[in-house]
Design a protein around this motif. Structure first.
Motif, PDB file in Angstrom:
ATOM      1  N   LYS A 124       0.845  -1.190   0.000  1.00 22.46           N
ATOM      2  CA  LYS A 124       0.000   0.000   0.000  1.00 22.46           C
ATOM      3  C   LYS A 124       0.882   1.241   0.000  1.00 22.46           C
ATOM      4  N   ILE A 125       0.600   2.159  -0.929  1.00 21.82           N
ATOM      5  CA  ILE A 125       1.335   3.414  -1.026  1.00 21.82           C
ATOM      6  C   ILE A 125       0.490   4.507  -0.388  1.00 21.82           C
ATOM      7  N   TYR A 130       0.163   8.479  -0.132  1.00 18.43           N
ATOM      8  CA  TYR A 130       0.600   9.753  -0.711  1.00 18.43           C
ATOM      9  C   TYR A 130       0.384  10.897   0.260  1.00 18.43           C
ATOM     10  N   ASP A 179      -2.941  -1.077 -13.350  1.00 14.15           N
ATOM     11  CA  ASP A 179      -2.556  -0.277 -12.189  1.00 14.15           C
ATOM     12  C   ASP A 179      -1.763   0.966 -12.576  1.00 14.15           C
ATOM     13  N   TYR A 194      -2.624   4.174 -12.217  1.00 18.72           N
ATOM     14  CA  TYR A 194      -2.722   5.328 -11.322  1.00 18.72           C
ATOM     15  C   TYR A 194      -3.501   4.964 -10.068  1.00 18.72           C
ATOM     16  N   ASP A 195      -3.324   5.813  -9.067  1.00 11.92           N
ATOM     17  CA  ASP A 195      -4.075   5.693  -7.822  1.00 11.92           C
ATOM     18  C   ASP A 195      -4.934   6.934  -7.673  1.00 11.92           C
ATOM     19  N   GLN A 233      -4.223   7.314  -0.959  1.00  8.01           N
ATOM     20  CA  GLN A 233      -3.531   6.035  -0.837  1.00  8.01           C
ATOM     21  C   GLN A 233      -3.796   5.176  -2.066  1.00  8.01           C
ATOM     22  N   SER A 234      -2.971   4.170  -2.241  1.00 10.01           N
ATOM     23  CA  SER A 234      -3.187   3.244  -3.356  1.00 10.01           C
ATOM     24  C   SER A 234      -4.396   2.352  -3.109  1.00 10.01           C
ATOM     25  N   TYR A 287      -8.300   1.873  -1.963  1.00  5.31           N
ATOM     26  CA  TYR A 287      -9.471   2.737  -2.000  1.00  5.31           C
ATOM     27  C   TYR A 287      -9.921   3.087  -0.593  1.00  5.31           C
ATOM     28  N   HIS A 330      -2.620   9.951  -8.969  1.00  7.47           N
ATOM     29  CA  HIS A 330      -1.176   9.736  -8.849  1.00  7.47           C
ATOM     30  C   HIS A 330      -0.800   8.675  -9.877  1.00  7.47           C
ATOM     31  N   LYS A 390       1.394   6.075 -12.240  1.00  6.12           N
ATOM     32  CA  LYS A 390       2.442   5.084 -12.009  1.00  6.12           C
ATOM     33  C   LYS A 390       2.822   4.434 -13.330  1.00  6.12           C
TER      34      LYS A 390
END
Length: 177
Positions: free
Chosen positions: A3-4, A6, A64, A66-67, A71-72, A74, A131, A133
């Motif tokens: 999990k990213i 941001y 995948d 973009y987020d 956070q990555s 939901y 975001h 990727k």
């Protein structure tokens, strides 16, 4: 999948989403009424539906690209981002119906709305709503919007073409005699 994160505060990206929703629905509310309730609901919901489809097609694995949001994974607020698309669907059809353009101008109109959509996405990405990727950028969204906007117009024409309803009504009248 890791999990990213941001951001973990209520800040610019959430305010951007709220601002777009409020401004977009205010414009829709202030415009003269032109549609039946079914047409209005269709025009408002198709933006949400297509936003959801696109996000879950290219924004989640296996692509995948973009987020959305902070956070990555939901979060509850991420679902509000779909409401941002609702007024765009309505305004696209509103302008199309209001301008009553030729088929060639319809192509230009679709291209114009595609460019507006890409520009809006760029603004949203600058506000931290999206975001990107894996090398993805807003330019790659052009064909996605082009496809979805074209499909929206086709579906609208199929569902609400004036001659379709007149033809069906004439057939019903013939059956009663």
């Amino acid at each position: 999948m890791e999990k990213i994160v941001y951001d973990n505060h209520f800040n610019g990206n959430e305010w951007f989403v709220i601002g777009v929703i409020v401004l977009g629905f205010a414009v829709v509310w202030l415009l003269p009424r032109r549609y039946s309730p079914a047409q209005t609901i269709f025009n408002l919901l198709i933006g949400i539906t297509f936003g959801h489809i696109a996000d879950h097609s290219i924004g989640l694995p296996p692509f995948d690209f973009y987020d959305v949001g902070d956070q990555s994974a939901y979060q509850l607020f991420d679902f509000f981002t779909y409401l941002m698309y609702s007024p765009f669907g309505y305004l696209f059809i509103y302008g199309y119906e209001r301008l009553r353009m030729s088929e060639l101008m319809t192509v230009v109109y679709i291209l114009l709305w595609t460019a507006v959509s890409v520009g809006f996405e760029w603004l949203a990405s600058k506000a931290g709503v999206f975001h990107y990727k894996h090398g993805y950028h807003t330019g790659y969204s052009f064909p996605v919007y082009l496809f979805l906007i074209s499909i929206q117009l086709i579906l609208y024409r199929m569902a609400f073409a004036r001659n379709r309803w007149q033809r069906n009504r004439r057939e019903e009248v013939k059956k009663t005699y």
